[in-house]
Each structure stands twice: as structure tokens, then as C-alpha cells.
Design an enzyme around this catalytic site. Structure first.
Site, PDB file in Angstrom:
ATOM      1  N   LYS A  93     -12.225 -46.585  -5.322  1.00 30.26           N
ATOM      2  CA  LYS A  93     -11.904 -45.168  -5.166  1.00 30.26           C
ATOM      3  C   LYS A  93     -10.570 -44.945  -4.452  1.00 30.26           C
ATOM      4  CE  LYS A  93     -14.420 -44.398  -0.826  1.00 30.26           C
ATOM      5  NZ  LYS A  93     -13.200 -44.079  -0.029  1.00 30.26           N
ATOM      6  N   ASP A  94     -10.038 -45.982  -3.785  1.00 28.95           N
ATOM      7  CA  ASP A  94      -8.759 -45.848  -3.092  1.00 28.95           C
ATOM      8  C   ASP A  94      -7.564 -46.110  -4.000  1.00 28.95           C
ATOM      9  OD1 ASP A  94     -10.022 -45.286  -0.678  1.00 28.95           O
ATOM     10  OD2 ASP A  94     -10.063 -47.386  -0.035  1.00 28.95           O
TER      11      ASP A  94
ATOM     12  N   ARG B 279     -12.572 -37.953   9.844  1.00 30.76           N
ATOM     13  CA  ARG B 279     -11.999 -39.178   9.302  1.00 30.76           C
ATOM     14  C   ARG B 279     -12.378 -40.343  10.194  1.00 30.76           C
ATOM     15  NH1 ARG B 279      -6.371 -40.344   7.942  1.00 30.76           N
ATOM     16  NH2 ARG B 279      -7.514 -42.184   7.249  1.00 30.76           N
TER      17      ARG B 279
ATOM     18  N   ARG C 212     -17.412 -42.376  11.745  1.00 29.43           N
ATOM     19  CA  ARG C 212     -17.830 -41.087  11.187  1.00 29.43           C
ATOM     20  C   ARG C 212     -19.298 -40.799  11.459  1.00 29.43           C
ATOM     21  NH1 ARG C 212     -16.056 -41.147   5.154  1.00 29.43           N
ATOM     22  NH2 ARG C 212     -15.389 -43.288   5.510  1.00 29.43           N
TER      23      ARG C 212
ATOM     24  N   ARG D 108     -12.205 -33.064  -2.261  1.00 26.88           N
ATOM     25  CA  ARG D 108     -13.215 -32.987  -3.327  1.00 26.88           C
ATOM     26  C   ARG D 108     -14.574 -32.598  -2.754  1.00 26.88           C
ATOM     27  NH1 ARG D 108     -17.152 -36.454  -4.310  1.00 26.88           N
ATOM     28  NH2 ARG D 108     -16.198 -37.900  -2.837  1.00 26.88           N
ATOM     29  N   ARG D 109     -14.970 -33.244  -1.676  1.00 27.95           N
ATOM     30  CA  ARG D 109     -16.266 -32.943  -1.068  1.00 27.95           C
ATOM     31  C   ARG D 109     -16.275 -31.539  -0.469  1.00 27.95           C
ATOM     32  NH1 ARG D 109     -16.565 -38.891   1.762  1.00 27.95           N
ATOM     33  NH2 ARG D 109     -17.649 -39.978   0.059  1.00 27.95           N
TER      34      ARG D 109
ATOM     35  N   CYS E 283      -5.599 -38.022  -3.789  1.00 33.41           N
ATOM     36  CA  CYS E 283      -6.618 -37.613  -2.820  1.00 33.41           C
ATOM     37  C   CYS E 283      -6.489 -36.148  -2.395  1.00 33.41           C
ATOM     38  CB  CYS E 283      -6.546 -38.502  -1.575  1.00 33.41           C
ATOM     39  SG  CYS E 283      -7.320 -40.115  -1.808  1.00 33.41           S
TER      40      CYS E 283
END
Length: 250
Positions: free
Chosen positions: A81-82, A143, A149, A125-126, A235
Site C-alpha cells: 500500500k506504500d 500517525r 497508534r 481515504r479513511r 496518499c
């Protein structure tokens, strides 16, 4: 003394527990020892800033790729995903079988959150999807690595995380965890998958890791990454994608 010791592969990676765990997973899949080469990325060094302010997806990949290109490592191991949505011609990517792509809400279900509750996440996105589903709740920036987190997240009503991160680390989380299904909460492009990268001209290493590539995972991630590339996204774009392979033959 007979026999020769096998020289371990060197894997460029971030220094988080999750990144190191993913190197261990890759080592087991390859079937030989893999030595991590820890790289400090701009995303790690500027952990208190929004991802969109420090280079998007490349913030966690660029420095690792630089180490690979310079010959300091034989492979690089990333969270898929990165990755930026377009391939870098200097490298070749392999995708082992994907894990759980879903996000999870830690602390509550979406339905049970009170009006005015605070949900923390650093991903646009979230944030966009939470706001669309529950416009009556507030959002906070969060973050850091997974453990950070989870610890900081205790001050909020809930936080959003990747299911696979908690699973791979084997973390015991005291707060309730509720999966967010892709049909209603679209994951990040590549979420749940590991990417193994080699130099394109390193044919010896490529032959060692080529068997890791899972055709269904590659097909799904190719579609997802192409979708994000077509949007011109990174992102900072509140976009996700989730592709699956129809194995029915229909």
C-alpha cells in the site's frame, strides 16, 4: 568441514516492528536467511506531519529504493500500500499471496459511536469514508507506528487501522475490534499485501524470489494500482480500490 554457508540475502526495509516482521515472512517464503538493512525513510523521520505534506506514498518507499539501487541490499520489502501507483523501471516487483485487505475500527462499531464522538486516523481515504458514513462524528489526526497508534488511540472513541498490521504483529488489543468490509469501506490500494522488490538487472536475485509471486494477488494489485494511477492519485487523494479475482471461470 563439508558444505558452504549460504550468504543471507540483504533486505532493505523500514525499521518498524511491522516492517521487520514482514522481512521475516519473506525469509520463510524464500526458504533462506534474510538480513534486514534498516533504512530511515522521510515518512518515519517526519512522523508527526500529515502524509500528504511529505511526499505521499513515496515517503515510505523512496529511501528504501535508494538503498536497493545503491547495492546496499539485494531486495527491498515494502507494504504494497506504500508503493507509488506507477512502477519504477529500475526495479522488478513480486507480490506474495495477499493477507486481509480490510480496515478495522478499534474501540467501537460505526453504528454504536455516539454523535460527536472522535475517531482518529491520518489517512485522507479513511477520513473521507468515515465522514460519509457518519457525518455527525469528529475526526482527529493520528500517525506513528502500529503500537504508537494503538497507545495514543486510547484517548479517542475509536481509531481506524489495517487489520493485517494487528494480525501480523500478533498484538493483543484490549479494546473491541470491528472489521470494515470492503463493500462499504474501501481499503487502500495494495492493503494487506507485501511487495518484494529487486533490481531489474539482478537476474540471480530475481531467480531466487520469482516463485513468491502469487498470480491472483498480482492481478488484483495491478488493477488497483492502475486505477489509482489513472486518477493521478497518491496518499493525499481520498481514494481506495479493492479488486478480486473471479476463480469461477465464468
Amino acid at each position: 568441514m563439508s558444505g558452504h554457508a549460504v550468504t543471507p540475502l540483504r533486505a532493505a526495509t523500514r525499521g518498524s516492528n511491522l516492517a521487520r516482521t514482514q522481512v521475516d515472512i519473506v525469509a520463510r517464503l524464500i526458504g533462506q536467511r534474510v538480513e534486514p538493512v534498516i533504512v530511515s525513510t522521510v515518512g518515519d523521520r517526519r512522523a508527526h506531519e500529515p502524509i500528504s505534506a511529505i511526499g505521499g506514498r513515496g515517503a515510505f518507499v523512496g529511501d528504501v529504493r535508494d538503498a536497493l539501487a545503491a547495492g546496499a541490499a539485494d531486495i527491498a520489502v515494502h507494504s504494497a500500500k506504500d508503493l507509488p501507483p506507477r512502477d519504477d523501471p529500475r526495479f522488478t516487483l513480486y507480490f506474495p499471496r495477499r493477507g486481509d485487505p480490510r480496515d478495522v475500527l478499534v474501540g467501537s462499531t460505526l453504528q454504536q459511536l455516539r454523535g460527536g464522538a472522535v475517531v482518529a486516523t491520518g489517512a485522507p481515504r479513511r477520513r473521507a469514508q468515515i465522514s460519509a458514513l457518519r457525518p455527525d462524528i469528529e475526526l482527529a489526526e493520528l500517525r506513528g507506528n502500529i503500537e504508537t497508534r494503538l497507545r495514543r488511540g486510547e484517548r479517542y472513541d475509536a481509531i481506524v487501522m489495517a487489520a493485517i498490521a494487528i494480525e501480523r504483529l500478533g498484538l493483543s488489543v484490549e479494546r473491541p475490534i470491528h472489521a470494515l468490509e470492503p463493500s462499504s469501506f474501501v481499503p487502500a490500494v495494495g492493503q494487506g499485501a507485501i511487495a518484494v522488490e529487486t533490481r531489474a538487472d539482478d537476474h540471480q536475485t530475481r531467480s531466487l524470489v520469482a516463485h513468491l509471486d502469487d498470480p491472483a494477488t498480482r492481478a488484483a494489485l495491478t488493477a488497483e494500482r492502475a486505477f489509482l494511477a489513472a486518477l493521478g492519485g497518491d496518499c493525499d487523494l481520498p481514494a481506495g480500490a479493492h479488486a478480486t479475482v473471479d476463480r469461477s471461470g465464468a
